[in-house]
Motif scaffolding. Structure first.
Motif, PDB file in Angstrom:
ATOM      1  N   ARG A 183      -7.229   6.183  -1.696  1.00 61.40           N
ATOM      2  CA  ARG A 183      -6.155   6.892  -1.932  1.00 61.40           C
ATOM      3  C   ARG A 183      -5.702   6.772  -3.167  1.00 61.40           C
ATOM      4  NH1 ARG A 183      -0.840   5.460   1.547  1.00 61.40           N
ATOM      5  NH2 ARG A 183      -0.768   7.896   1.614  1.00 61.40           N
ATOM      6  N   LEU A 184      -5.062   7.616  -4.024  1.00 59.11           N
ATOM      7  CA  LEU A 184      -4.764   7.689  -5.275  1.00 59.11           C
ATOM      8  C   LEU A 184      -2.935   7.683  -5.057  1.00 59.11           C
ATOM      9  CD1 LEU A 184      -7.466   9.136  -5.309  1.00 59.11           C
ATOM     10  CD2 LEU A 184      -6.587  10.321  -7.447  1.00 59.11           C
ATOM     11  N   ILE A 185      -2.429   6.422  -5.633  1.00 56.47           N
ATOM     12  CA  ILE A 185      -1.011   6.353  -5.374  1.00 56.47           C
ATOM     13  C   ILE A 185      -0.448   6.233  -6.965  1.00 56.47           C
ATOM     14  CG2 ILE A 185       0.732   4.986  -4.260  1.00 56.47           C
ATOM     15  CD1 ILE A 185      -1.558   3.658  -2.534  1.00 56.47           C
ATOM     16  N   HIS A 186       0.855   6.839  -6.865  1.00 60.85           N
ATOM     17  CA  HIS A 186       1.764   6.854  -7.875  1.00 60.85           C
ATOM     18  C   HIS A 186       3.066   6.274  -7.689  1.00 60.85           C
ATOM     19  CE1 HIS A 186       4.395   9.404 -10.886  1.00 60.85           C
ATOM     20  NE2 HIS A 186       4.148   8.149 -11.475  1.00 60.85           N
ATOM     21  N   TYR A 187       3.330   5.383  -8.435  1.00 60.84           N
ATOM     22  CA  TYR A 187       4.720   4.904  -8.172  1.00 60.84           C
ATOM     23  C   TYR A 187       5.494   5.179  -9.691  1.00 60.84           C
ATOM     24  CZ  TYR A 187       2.600   1.674  -4.694  1.00 60.84           C
ATOM     25  OH  TYR A 187       1.854   1.213  -3.387  1.00 60.84           O
ATOM     26  N   PRO A 188       6.518   5.954  -9.412  1.00 63.47           N
ATOM     27  CA  PRO A 188       7.221   6.612 -10.697  1.00 63.47           C
ATOM     28  C   PRO A 188       7.818   5.371 -11.253  1.00 63.47           C
ATOM     29  CG  PRO A 188       8.248   7.130  -8.554  1.00 63.47           C
ATOM     30  CD  PRO A 188       7.004   6.584  -8.241  1.00 63.47           C
ATOM     31  N   HIS A 189       8.312   5.657 -12.629  1.00 63.55           N
ATOM     32  CA  HIS A 189       9.032   4.432 -13.308  1.00 63.55           C
ATOM     33  C   HIS A 189      10.289   4.797 -12.609  1.00 63.55           C
ATOM     34  CE1 HIS A 189      11.081   2.355 -16.552  1.00 63.55           C
ATOM     35  NE2 HIS A 189      11.950   3.595 -16.633  1.00 63.55           N
ATOM     36  N   ASP A 190      11.257   3.614 -12.370  1.00 63.65           N
ATOM     37  CA  ASP A 190      12.434   3.456 -12.030  1.00 63.65           C
ATOM     38  C   ASP A 190      13.188   2.352 -12.463  1.00 63.65           C
ATOM     39  OD1 ASP A 190      14.812   3.592 -10.763  1.00 63.65           O
ATOM     40  OD2 ASP A 190      14.156   3.550  -8.762  1.00 63.65           O
ATOM     41  N   ALA A 191      13.832   2.509 -13.628  1.00 58.80           N
ATOM     42  CA  ALA A 191      14.692   1.300 -14.293  1.00 58.80           C
ATOM     43  C   ALA A 191      15.510   0.434 -13.528  1.00 58.80           C
ATOM     44  CB  ALA A 191      15.134   1.723 -15.643  1.00 58.80           C
ATOM     45  N   THR A 192      15.986   1.116 -12.408  1.00 65.01           N
ATOM     46  CA  THR A 192      16.959   0.595 -11.274  1.00 65.01           C
ATOM     47  C   THR A 192      16.268  -0.235 -10.405  1.00 65.01           C
ATOM     48  OG1 THR A 192      17.099   2.457  -9.855  1.00 65.01           O
ATOM     49  CG2 THR A 192      18.562   2.342 -11.890  1.00 65.01           C
ATOM     50  N   ALA A 193      14.636  -0.213 -10.226  1.00 63.78           N
ATOM     51  CA  ALA A 193      14.041  -0.700  -9.225  1.00 63.78           C
ATOM     52  C   ALA A 193      13.652  -2.214  -9.112  1.00 63.78           C
ATOM     53  CB  ALA A 193      12.790   0.032  -9.052  1.00 63.78           C
ATOM     54  N   ALA A 194      14.519  -2.995  -9.906  1.00 59.59           N
ATOM     55  CA  ALA A 194      14.349  -4.261 -10.013  1.00 59.59           C
ATOM     56  C   ALA A 194      14.015  -5.182  -8.756  1.00 59.59           C
ATOM     57  CB  ALA A 194      15.338  -5.125 -10.865  1.00 59.59           C
ATOM     58  N   ASP A 195      14.677  -4.747  -7.783  1.00 65.46           N
ATOM     59  CA  ASP A 195      14.419  -5.556  -6.447  1.00 65.46           C
ATOM     60  C   ASP A 195      14.136  -4.531  -5.426  1.00 65.46           C
ATOM     61  OD1 ASP A 195      13.832  -7.847  -5.081  1.00 65.46           O
ATOM     62  OD2 ASP A 195      15.876  -7.940  -4.498  1.00 65.46           O
ATOM     63  N   ALA A 196      13.729  -3.350  -5.481  1.00 66.81           N
ATOM     64  CA  ALA A 196      13.397  -2.420  -4.641  1.00 66.81           C
ATOM     65  C   ALA A 196      12.092  -2.055  -3.935  1.00 66.81           C
ATOM     66  CB  ALA A 196      13.869  -1.162  -4.969  1.00 66.81           C
ATOM     67  N   PRO A 197      12.093  -2.066  -2.891  1.00 63.62           N
ATOM     68  CA  PRO A 197      10.523  -1.817  -2.185  1.00 63.62           C
ATOM     69  C   PRO A 197       9.920  -0.610  -2.710  1.00 63.62           C
ATOM     70  CG  PRO A 197      11.933  -2.438  -0.435  1.00 63.62           C
ATOM     71  CD  PRO A 197      12.935  -2.053  -1.720  1.00 63.62           C
ATOM     72  N   GLY A 198       8.659  -0.803  -2.977  1.00 67.40           N
ATOM     73  CA  GLY A 198       7.822   0.558  -3.447  1.00 67.40           C
ATOM     74  C   GLY A 198       7.008   1.026  -2.433  1.00 67.40           C
ATOM     75  N   ILE A 199       6.591  -0.072  -1.702  1.00 69.63           N
ATOM     76  CA  ILE A 199       5.777   0.454  -0.396  1.00 69.63           C
ATOM     77  C   ILE A 199       6.019  -0.850   0.631  1.00 69.63           C
ATOM     78  CG2 ILE A 199       3.738  -0.786  -1.236  1.00 69.63           C
ATOM     79  CD1 ILE A 199       2.242   1.161   0.657  1.00 69.63           C
ATOM     80  N   GLY A 200       6.569  -0.440   1.751  1.00 66.40           N
ATOM     81  CA  GLY A 200       6.813  -1.536   2.607  1.00 66.40           C
ATOM     82  C   GLY A 200       5.871  -2.484   3.180  1.00 66.40           C
ATOM     83  N   ALA A 201       6.213  -3.701   3.802  1.00 69.83           N
ATOM     84  CA  ALA A 201       5.350  -4.746   4.087  1.00 69.83           C
ATOM     85  C   ALA A 201       4.589  -4.061   5.384  1.00 69.83           C
ATOM     86  CB  ALA A 201       6.076  -5.878   4.293  1.00 69.83           C
ATOM     87  N   HIS A 202       3.179  -4.505   5.113  1.00 70.55           N
ATOM     88  CA  HIS A 202       2.174  -4.064   6.097  1.00 70.55           C
ATOM     89  C   HIS A 202       0.913  -4.921   5.890  1.00 70.55           C
ATOM     90  CE1 HIS A 202       1.151  -2.107   2.339  1.00 70.55           C
ATOM     91  NE2 HIS A 202       0.032  -1.631   3.198  1.00 70.55           N
ATOM     92  N   THR A 203       0.158  -4.749   6.824  1.00 67.80           N
ATOM     93  CA  THR A 203      -1.319  -5.072   6.637  1.00 67.80           C
ATOM     94  C   THR A 203      -2.150  -3.797   6.692  1.00 67.80           C
ATOM     95  OG1 THR A 203      -1.833  -5.378   9.083  1.00 67.80           O
ATOM     96  CG2 THR A 203      -1.054  -7.391   7.917  1.00 67.80           C
ATOM     97  N   ASP A 204      -3.338  -4.025   6.270  1.00 70.54           N
ATOM     98  CA  ASP A 204      -4.166  -2.724   6.231  1.00 70.54           C
ATOM     99  C   ASP A 204      -5.032  -2.760   7.482  1.00 70.54           C
ATOM    100  OD1 ASP A 204      -3.434  -2.101   3.733  1.00 70.54           O
ATOM    101  OD2 ASP A 204      -5.074  -3.032   2.736  1.00 70.54           O
ATOM    102  N   TYR A 205      -5.331  -1.604   7.991  1.00 67.93           N
ATOM    103  CA  TYR A 205      -5.793  -1.123   9.422  1.00 67.93           C
ATOM    104  C   TYR A 205      -7.396  -1.362   9.567  1.00 67.93           C
ATOM    105  CZ  TYR A 205      -1.177   1.042   9.009  1.00 67.93           C
ATOM    106  OH  TYR A 205      -0.002   1.308   8.462  1.00 67.93           O
ATOM    107  N   GLU A 206      -8.081  -1.287   8.287  1.00 64.02           N
ATOM    108  CA  GLU A 206      -9.319  -1.217   8.630  1.00 64.02           C
ATOM    109  C   GLU A 206     -10.080  -2.772   8.500  1.00 64.02           C
ATOM    110  OE1 GLU A 206      -7.734   2.435   6.690  1.00 64.02           O
ATOM    111  OE2 GLU A 206      -7.417   0.373   6.405  1.00 64.02           O
TER     112      GLU A 206
END
Length: 349
Positions: A183-206
């Motif tokens: 996967r190629l993943i991009h998390y955009p800049h967000d100055a308000t994201a001081a405590d916001a999830p970028g990707i939810g909690a999970h384990t990897d399936y493989e």
């Protein structure tokens, strides 16, 4: 059941250069360090690999060029139009356990199989041709990096084999045509994201994941249920145990829950999810087949587990299930059924 997963406050570092040695003693010594990191943390940095800096830099450059393109152009390659789960993933397409939509966009690739491949002809989910955008050098950069990361994954699997007291090539029988995804993943800049999830909690399936990140944001849950930072380390990959290796070891290795938070600067991330062949039936290996482990980890087809988890987190696949076009495999587990995330369900995600 893992009894050594510790309350670590930083990820261990494993120099895997010894796994490339002609000396069995050197490979065994490295395997012991790998084993301790997998038991204690399930998440660790890997140095001493053979993926070149040029391969890493070229992939990052191609990803930056792609994600900076207009949204309408990127949507020409929307993953929902692919029969093999390949292509562009717009922001909000994925929803993990807890119902949070992710602040990220991605582009999903894998082994570029011909439509004439017998597994593709048989309709095996998650296998097939890649979707390539009309961007000069993109396919070459992705393919080159994918092959290098897969080669590292095979070396790591030989190390895990030695660590578990198995023949060094034990797992290779399950690695002929795995649905391993890059996967190629991009998390955009967000100055308000001081405590916001970028990707939810999970384990990897493989089986395990080989991650190349460009900026901080990754958090890992330790054995005490506490989230700790896992910032990038120069020329090191972050490797974490996935659901299938947890099942094979009866919980001795733990599929460590993780998430991305505090994405206050632009971040790119490149996970290679190293899987085993779709039809591989995974259950605790004899050395780990205690009554407790056998009850907790009944046999599961690795591909069915991967497909079921994917289908429950991607919006376009959930819509196909609702329309009756797709059916989850029998015995499919709900999201977040592995790792300590399931054990600490009350922890704020």
């Amino acid at each position: 059941m893992n009894v050594t997963h510790t309350g670590f406050d930083r990820l261990p570092v494993v120099d895997v250069s010894g796994l490339y040695s002609d000396s069995l003693d050197a490979r065994l010594a490295t395997a012991r360090v790998l084993d301790r990191a997998a038991r204690d943390a399930g998440f660790f940095y890997v140095t001493g690999h053979q993926v070149t800096r040029a391969q890493q830099v070229t992939l990052v450059d191609q990803a930056k060029q792609f994600f900076r393109a207009p949204e309408a152009w990127k949507m020409r390659y929307y993953i929902g139009n692919s029969r093999a789960h390949r292509g562009y993933v717009p922001e909000g397409e994925e929803v993990f356990a807890g119902g949070k939509r992710d602040r990220k966009e991605a582009f999903d690739t894998g082994a570029d199989l011909s439509p004439d491949d017998p597994l593709v002809q048989a309709g095996t989910p998650l296998l097939g041709p890649n979707v390539w955008p009309d961007q000069s050098g993109f396919d070459h950069a992705v393919t080159d990096y994918y092959q290098a990361a897969m080669a590292l994954g095979r070396v790591l699997f030989r190390g895990f084999s030695l660590a578990l007291g198995l023949p060094e090539t034990y797992f290779e029988r399950y690695l002929s045509t795995p649905p391993s995804q890059l996967r190629l993943i991009h998390y955009p800049h967000d100055a308000t994201a001081a405590d916001a999830p970028g990707i939810g909690a999970h384990t990897d399936y493989e089986c395990f994941t080989i991650l190349m990140p460009t900026a901080p944001g990754l958090e890992v849950m330790n054995g005490d249920g506490v989230w700790i930072d896992a910032p990038p380390v120069d020329n090191a990959f972050v490797v974490n145990i996935g659901d299938m290796l947890e099942a094979w070891t009866g919980g001795t290795y733990v599929a460590t829950s993780h998430r991305v938070r505090k994405v206050s600067e632009e971040r790119y991330s490149f996970p290679l999810f190293f899987a085993c062949d779709y039809a591989t039936v995974v259950a605790p290996l004899p050395a780990f087949a205690t009554p407790e482990a056998l009850e907790q980890y009944p046999p599961v087809a690795a591909g069915d587990h991967l497909f079921a988890q994917t289908a429950q987190s991607f919006t376009y696949l959930k819509q196909r299930i609702e329309r009756g076009e797709l059916v989850l495999p029998d015995g499919s587990k709900a999201l977040a059924s592995f790792g300590q995330q399931a054990r600490y369900a009350a922890v704020d995600e």
